[in-house]
Design a protein around this motif. Sequence first.
Motif, PDB file in Angstrom:
ATOM      1  N   ASP A  90     -11.069  -0.047   5.503  1.00  9.27           N
ATOM      2  CA  ASP A  90     -12.496   0.206   5.673  1.00  9.27           C
ATOM      3  C   ASP A  90     -13.282  -1.104   5.690  1.00  9.27           C
ATOM      4  O   ASP A  90     -13.026  -1.996   4.881  1.00  9.27           O
ATOM      5  N   GLU A 102     -12.843  -3.580   1.986  1.00 10.47           N
ATOM      6  CA  GLU A 102     -11.389  -3.675   1.954  1.00 10.47           C
ATOM      7  C   GLU A 102     -10.880  -4.573   3.079  1.00 10.47           C
ATOM      8  O   GLU A 102      -9.946  -5.352   2.899  1.00 10.47           O
ATOM      9  N   PRO A 151      -8.170  -0.868  -8.405  1.00  7.57           N
ATOM     10  CA  PRO A 151      -7.694  -1.251  -7.062  1.00  7.57           C
ATOM     11  C   PRO A 151      -8.828  -1.616  -6.113  1.00  7.57           C
ATOM     12  O   PRO A 151      -9.883  -0.983  -6.106  1.00  7.57           O
ATOM     13  N   ARG A 152      -8.567  -2.641  -5.314  1.00  9.91           N
ATOM     14  CA  ARG A 152      -9.537  -3.036  -4.289  1.00  9.91           C
ATOM     15  C   ARG A 152      -9.166  -2.474  -2.927  1.00  9.91           C
ATOM     16  O   ARG A 152      -9.826  -2.755  -1.933  1.00  9.91           O
ATOM     17  N   LEU A 153      -8.091  -1.694  -2.880  1.00 13.14           N
ATOM     18  CA  LEU A 153      -7.655  -1.043  -1.650  1.00 13.14           C
ATOM     19  C   LEU A 153      -7.397   0.433  -1.935  1.00 13.14           C
ATOM     20  O   LEU A 153      -7.071   0.805  -3.058  1.00 13.14           O
ATOM     21  N   THR A 154      -7.543   1.260  -0.903  1.00 15.84           N
ATOM     22  CA  THR A 154      -7.286   2.692  -1.059  1.00 15.84           C
ATOM     23  C   THR A 154      -6.007   3.123  -0.352  1.00 15.84           C
ATOM     24  O   THR A 154      -5.571   4.260  -0.495  1.00 15.84           O
ATOM     25  N   ASN A 155      -5.401   2.243   0.432  1.00 13.24           N
ATOM     26  CA  ASN A 155      -4.113   2.564   1.051  1.00 13.24           C
ATOM     27  C   ASN A 155      -3.285   1.294   1.199  1.00 13.24           C
ATOM     28  O   ASN A 155      -3.825   0.188   1.099  1.00 13.24           O
ATOM     29  N   GLU A 174      -3.510  11.009  -1.198  1.00 12.66           N
ATOM     30  CA  GLU A 174      -3.940  10.066  -0.161  1.00 12.66           C
ATOM     31  C   GLU A 174      -3.719  10.599   1.241  1.00 12.66           C
ATOM     32  O   GLU A 174      -4.220  10.040   2.209  1.00 12.66           O
ATOM     33  N   ILE A 211      -2.871  -0.882  -4.948  1.00 16.86           N
ATOM     34  CA  ILE A 211      -3.391   0.487  -5.046  1.00 16.86           C
ATOM     35  C   ILE A 211      -2.960   1.178  -6.336  1.00 16.86           C
ATOM     36  O   ILE A 211      -3.521   2.208  -6.712  1.00 16.86           O
ATOM     37  N   THR A 247      -4.761  13.057   3.530  1.00 15.31           N
ATOM     38  CA  THR A 247      -5.857  14.022   3.643  1.00 15.31           C
ATOM     39  C   THR A 247      -5.552  15.168   4.589  1.00 15.31           C
ATOM     40  O   THR A 247      -6.144  16.230   4.473  1.00 15.31           O
ATOM     41  N   THR A 270      -0.123  -5.031  -1.190  1.00 11.17           N
ATOM     42  CA  THR A 270      -1.021  -3.870  -1.029  1.00 11.17           C
ATOM     43  C   THR A 270      -0.509  -2.672  -1.827  1.00 11.17           C
ATOM     44  O   THR A 270      -1.302  -1.896  -2.365  1.00 11.17           O
TER      45      THR A 270
END
Length: 387
Positions: free
Chosen positions: A346, A354, A309-313, A246, A304, A248, A300
């Motif tokens: 996002d 999100e 998951p509906r969130l990426t962070n 995660e 993840i 990047t 949250t």
Amino acid sequence: MQEKIVYLRVEKKNGKFNLYDVQGIKRTDIYVRDIMCQHCVDNNQCIEYDTETGRSRRKDISIFNDMTPSEKQMESSNKIESDPILNFIHNEAVGLRPDTLVMPDLKWKYLVRSAMRSKNIMMTGAAGCGKTMAAKKLVEALDRPNFYFNLGATQDPRGTLIGNTHFKKDEGTTFCESLFVKAIQTKDAIILLDEISRAHPEAWNILMTVLDAGQRYLRLDEHENAPTINVAEGVTFIATANIGTEYTATRAMDRALVDRFIIVEMDTLSQEQETGLLMKLHPMVTKQQASNIAEIASMTRKEIKSDAPRLTNAISTRLSVEMTGLLEDGFTLAEAAEVCIYPFFDEDGGVDSERTFMKQVVQKYCGETEESEDLFNAEEIEEESQA
């Protein structure tokens, strides 16, 4: 403080009964009837003594034996008491950890021990979990000379770690050594290498010999006869790293570099721990306000890790602390979320984004939806979006 229950071994000598505790200390302050002592001797038993009531019970001697320290344990205990460094690590270090640093006793003692033994330490864990703060609190606790270098922010590793060559018309070519060169020559210094996982590979190459236990030197140039700077006695390097897909902007660190460190992993706080921390840092907020922020953050982190998951962070502890500070300064939760939370999520996808999901979650704690509504149910959220 006196123990409530004491276990005693009975020994008969010259017609008299003597009582010894598990530490081997003769207990003349405890009275047990001779008849009970005799039964213990005859039946291979020990005595369980209640210091509050004065009552005694006979128990199998195995209970006493299991509690008796071994010779090695006694030697280890004596060594700790007699060695100033070990005594500090095991008996004093925990008291130096600040309340605002939520960290298990074992990991804090390991961190202190590693620094006092001049180990290279790498602090790992999620972003915003307190890695840098733990390193800085260690510096305060040990009261040593310290230097800070953010390796993730520098675009010139050689200039930061070694120095730069300058040309002046009157003086000609001169070399100006870096602060890092001074740092490694400072006895007992603690040198913080922040965000080492974001550093340029050239920085890693320069640090290889510095961090190697068998070398511990910095070469100022790549020429064969170039001068070298030895690392001073007692210098400890503490690096912080974010490791995971995660992040990047991070790089996969060379295994040879990582192996030069011992790892101290910072745990993500539980909801209860985070609530307590937020209230310590911002005492003017209510427990409910702190709990709401901690619950949103905890949700949250769980999201993840879910199968879909509906969130990426996730919301970091650092972000939770910032939001709580806004509430202490008179902002509402909705306002704090607007500036602190939503920019991290996002908004692509409109009602399925999100950011929309996070807005629905935050609304629950702002009192803008029914308390019975389950905002964490994916199907209900999708139905709301389509309505």
